[in-house]
Scaffold this active site. Sequence first.
Site, PDB file in Angstrom:
ATOM      1  N   ARG A   1       0.844  -1.207   0.000  1.00  0.00           N
ATOM      2  CA  ARG A   1       0.000   0.000   0.000  1.00  0.00           C
ATOM      3  C   ARG A   1       0.875   1.250   0.000  1.00  0.00           C
ATOM      4  O   ARG A   1       1.819   1.358   0.793  1.00  0.00           O
ATOM      5  CB  ARG A   1      -0.897  -0.007   1.233  1.00  0.00           C
ATOM      6  CG  ARG A   1      -1.620   1.318   1.506  1.00  0.00           C
ATOM      7  CD  ARG A   1      -2.443   1.212   2.780  1.00  0.00           C
ATOM      8  NE  ARG A   1      -3.115   2.428   3.143  1.00  0.00           N
ATOM      9  CZ  ARG A   1      -2.782   3.191   4.194  1.00  0.00           C
ATOM     10  NH1 ARG A   1      -1.761   2.854   4.967  1.00  0.00           N
ATOM     11  NH2 ARG A   1      -3.463   4.289   4.470  1.00  0.00           N
TER      12      ARG A   1
ATOM     13  N   ARG B   1      -4.997  17.994   8.325  1.00  0.00           N
ATOM     14  CA  ARG B   1      -3.784  17.680   9.111  1.00  0.00           C
ATOM     15  C   ARG B   1      -3.173  18.947   9.659  1.00  0.00           C
ATOM     16  O   ARG B   1      -3.276  20.022   9.056  1.00  0.00           O
ATOM     17  CB  ARG B   1      -2.735  16.993   8.239  1.00  0.00           C
ATOM     18  CG  ARG B   1      -3.083  15.561   7.930  1.00  0.00           C
ATOM     19  CD  ARG B   1      -1.862  14.812   7.425  1.00  0.00           C
ATOM     20  NE  ARG B   1      -2.265  13.508   6.948  1.00  0.00           N
ATOM     21  CZ  ARG B   1      -1.808  12.345   7.427  1.00  0.00           C
ATOM     22  NH1 ARG B   1      -0.922  12.334   8.399  1.00  0.00           N
ATOM     23  NH2 ARG B   1      -2.226  11.211   6.922  1.00  0.00           N
TER      24      ARG B   1
ATOM     25  N   LYS C   1     -12.762   3.660   1.303  1.00  0.00           N
ATOM     26  CA  LYS C   1     -12.380   3.664   2.720  1.00  0.00           C
ATOM     27  C   LYS C   1     -13.556   4.211   3.529  1.00  0.00           C
ATOM     28  O   LYS C   1     -14.021   5.320   3.290  1.00  0.00           O
ATOM     29  CB  LYS C   1     -11.136   4.528   2.924  1.00  0.00           C
ATOM     30  CG  LYS C   1      -9.874   3.837   2.404  1.00  0.00           C
ATOM     31  CD  LYS C   1      -8.692   4.769   2.412  1.00  0.00           C
ATOM     32  CE  LYS C   1      -8.152   5.073   3.788  1.00  0.00           C
ATOM     33  NZ  LYS C   1      -7.022   6.035   3.707  1.00  0.00           N
TER      34      LYS C   1
ATOM     35  N   THR D   1      -5.772  -0.474  10.400  1.00  0.00           N
ATOM     36  CA  THR D   1      -5.324   0.497  11.405  1.00  0.00           C
ATOM     37  C   THR D   1      -5.224  -0.051  12.837  1.00  0.00           C
ATOM     38  O   THR D   1      -6.184  -0.632  13.348  1.00  0.00           O
ATOM     39  CB  THR D   1      -6.196   1.786  11.379  1.00  0.00           C
ATOM     40  OG1 THR D   1      -6.203   2.268  10.031  1.00  0.00           O
ATOM     41  CG2 THR D   1      -5.646   2.875  12.281  1.00  0.00           C
TER      42      THR D   1
HETATM   43  N1  LIG Z   1       5.508   7.040   1.897  1.00  0.00           N
HETATM   44  C1  LIG Z   1       5.782   7.423   3.142  1.00  0.00           C
HETATM   45  N2  LIG Z   1       6.817   8.269   3.387  1.00  0.00           N
HETATM   46  C2  LIG Z   1       7.105   8.666   4.647  1.00  0.00           C
HETATM   47  N3  LIG Z   1       6.427   8.273   5.743  1.00  0.00           N
HETATM   48  C3  LIG Z   1       5.392   7.451   5.581  1.00  0.00           C
HETATM   49  C4  LIG Z   1       5.008   6.979   4.269  1.00  0.00           C
HETATM   50  N4  LIG Z   1       3.930   6.183   4.409  1.00  0.00           N
HETATM   51  C5  LIG Z   1       3.650   6.150   5.722  1.00  0.00           C
HETATM   52  N5  LIG Z   1       4.530   6.893   6.442  1.00  0.00           N
HETATM   53  C6  LIG Z   1       4.598   7.072   7.906  1.00  0.00           C
HETATM   54  O1  LIG Z   1       3.927   5.990   8.529  1.00  0.00           O
HETATM   55  C7  LIG Z   1       2.848   6.490   9.327  1.00  0.00           C
HETATM   56  C8  LIG Z   1       1.712   5.495   9.348  1.00  0.00           C
HETATM   57  O2  LIG Z   1       1.214   5.249   8.037  1.00  0.00           O
HETATM   58  P1  LIG Z   1      -0.331   5.445   7.722  1.00  0.00           P
HETATM   59  O3  LIG Z   1      -1.153   4.865   8.790  1.00  0.00           O
HETATM   60  O4  LIG Z   1      -0.548   4.977   6.334  1.00  0.00           O
HETATM   61  O5  LIG Z   1      -0.427   7.033   7.727  1.00  0.00           O
HETATM   62  P2  LIG Z   1      -1.436   8.098   8.319  1.00  0.00           P
HETATM   63  O6  LIG Z   1      -2.179   7.535   9.461  1.00  0.00           O
HETATM   64  O7  LIG Z   1      -0.522   9.235   8.676  1.00  0.00           O
HETATM   65  O8  LIG Z   1      -2.335   8.438   7.166  1.00  0.00           O
HETATM   66  C9  LIG Z   1       2.531   7.866   8.760  1.00  0.00           C
HETATM   67  O9  LIG Z   1       1.902   8.710   9.699  1.00  0.00           O
HETATM   68  C10 LIG Z   1       3.887   8.355   8.360  1.00  0.00           C
HETATM   69  O10 LIG Z   1       4.585   8.867   9.479  1.00  0.00           O
HETATM   70  C1  LIG Z   2      -6.542   3.613   7.035  1.00  0.00           C
HETATM   71  C2  LIG Z   2      -6.829   4.832   7.472  1.00  0.00           C
HETATM   72  O1  LIG Z   2      -6.494   5.911   6.709  1.00  0.00           O
HETATM   73  P1  LIG Z   2      -5.091   6.682   6.680  1.00  0.00           P
HETATM   74  O2  LIG Z   2      -4.017   5.748   7.166  1.00  0.00           O
HETATM   75  O3  LIG Z   2      -4.903   7.088   5.259  1.00  0.00           O
HETATM   76  O4  LIG Z   2      -5.262   7.826   7.568  1.00  0.00           O
HETATM   77  C3  LIG Z   2      -7.550   5.065   8.744  1.00  0.00           C
HETATM   78  O5  LIG Z   2      -7.946   6.200   8.998  1.00  0.00           O
HETATM   79  O6  LIG Z   2      -7.761   4.097   9.489  1.00  0.00           O
END
Ligand SMILES: Nc1ncnc2c1ncn2[C@@H]1O[C@H](COP(=O)(O)OP(=O)(O)O)[C@@H](O)[C@H]1O
Ligand SMILES: C=C(OP(=O)(O)O)C(=O)O
Length: 573
Positions: A133, A175, A318, A376
């Site tokens: 992903r 954000r 989502k 999540t």
């Molecule tokens: N492509 C990426 N480059 C840098 N950091 C990333 C990337 N993808 C995810 N992360 C880090 O991993 C964390 C958890 O990923 P995710 O749950 O997908 O993100 P979020 O909850 O911030 O949308 C993010 O908050 C970010 O700190």
């Molecule tokens: C999967 C989720 O979305 P994102 O990591 O992009 O915030 C979430 O909110 O649970």
Amino acid sequence: MAQVVAANGSATGSPFCAVSGKKLTEKLKQTSFPAKVLDRKDRKQNERRLHSVPVVARKSVEVLPVTAEDVPKTGEEELQQLRGITQLVDASVGMWSKLSARRKTKIVCTIGPSTNTRDMIWKLAEAGMNVARLNMSHGDHTSHQKVIDLVKEYNAQSKDNVIAIMLDTKGPEVRSGDLPQPITLTTGQEFTFTIKRGVGTETCVSVNYDDFVNDVEVGDMLLVDGGMMSLIVKSKTEDSVKCEVVDGGELKSRRHLNVRGKSATLPSITEKDWDDIKFGVENQVDFYAVSFVKDAKVVHELKDYLHSCNADIHVIVKIESADSIPNLHSIITASDGAMVARGDLGAELPIEEVPLLQEEIIRICRSMGKAVIVATNMLESMIVHPTPTRAEVSDIAIAVREGADAVMLSGETAHGKFPLKAVKVMHTVALRTEATMMGGGEKPANLGQVFKNHMSEMFAFHATMMSNTLGTSIVVFTRTGFMSILLSHYRPSGTIFAFTDDERVRQRLALYQGVCPIYMKFSEDAEATFESALSYLQKQGMVKDGEEVALVQSGRQPIWRLQSTHNIQVRKV
Ligand SMILES: Nc1ncnc2c1ncn2[C@@H]1O[C@H](COP(=O)(O)OP(=O)(O)O)[C@@H](O)[C@H]1O
Ligand SMILES: C=C(OP(=O)(O)O)C(=O)O
């Protein structure tokens, strides 16, 4: 004309209903996949135990939150345990010799700084990742392009394993801005969010959404980072929202902001998202995970766009916004599947609603024959710790039992300290749980009813019943993936070996529960195609000499176009 044919060695053997009496009893005793995992002594004994005490811990498969890769100095004893699991597998070769290939519930891994190298993508894939992903809220096209290229390189060189690519849009998420360093919010202190760009002090930080000031009202509860911190709105000006900290904590850069009970009044697909979607089309990703979908209109809009550029990309919605809940049915109907995005969902709605909604969303998806992912915090503590909490282990087991196609890792693999261990834990827990779900687990009440007027659906239903009764795996041939996805939704006990002559279909099928996608060129001659499929399965150790398989020849686009027959056969290898 539809027919059910059973063949023993050749296509003209005895009808499958003739398998009766002693022979049938033997077949029922034969080790189906879950039994292979459990089977140490007497299968019957195990089955009895399963019925009477379903949660008894057995020695044969243990939860082993250990990988040699995450901790180079892993003790020899732990490695021995891991090897022990591998040894449970018979004479299979290649990927099939690994238990990760036999797990039915798939694993989605978010790729980020901890895992975006060639070495780590390979290790994740070998450890059990099924879908990579890319979260477009982070990184840029250059960094995501690198990951896409690596996954494609892995797929091209791996004959017996395949990883799907999912592009997750940023969506209209709100954000906080960048901070030079994390700041501490203390309960009772005053703190301000401003729509002015580039502010990041001890008492005030930017928000990336200009209408934030208009959307929130005095008295609203703001949740930061999915509820890790909360603040109550005290007053507003033209460009700022003054709050009092209710629950303090450490605020880092670019954290989620949600208003309890409210969704932002932004379109679900923003300009940035359209740009990212085009990037996905250019790179032929397999799935979009579309953030903050509120109604079916946006799904139709995206699908129309994909249609107009002839892009065969599936759309996973989502479910994370309060506004989506009243429209769940129409949203899921319009899509190819759903993700229970529990992070934002639990911030926009009361947290106690999350498990109930998870169950409901899985139920709806399964009744409609759509893919469903639970996402999540599944192993959140493993971002910093090498072992999970017991509650996290239970959470995975529940998602598997509820019938999710896939479970997802986010920060655990994106920026965690133990990404490979997290995958191993998820794999082991899912596999162990599946082993207790004889007959593929609970079936939605209406499965087999909704579709009963369609030939393919009828065949998927009856092929499942037949393979479950006989304890066989299923072999299906598919050009579009349709028939194997259909079979997956009936959750047969055995593996669905899905042969396809389309690499992209093979890649997409990696998401679906119980499906093992295999690329193969089809011959004009049905019999020759069957033979080469069975011979492949035999060579890989996926089926043994003398084992029977249920062979399905059906679907919207039968691969042998001159034949309008639908067949289910039972063949001895
Ligand atoms: N492509 C990426 N480059 C840098 N950091 C990333 C990337 N993808 C995810 N992360 C880090 O991993 C964390 C958890 O990923 P995710 O749950 O997908 O993100 P979020 O909850 O911030 O949308 C993010 O908050 C970010 O700190
Ligand atoms: C999967 C989720 O979305 P994102 O990591 O992009 O915030 C979430 O909110 O649970």
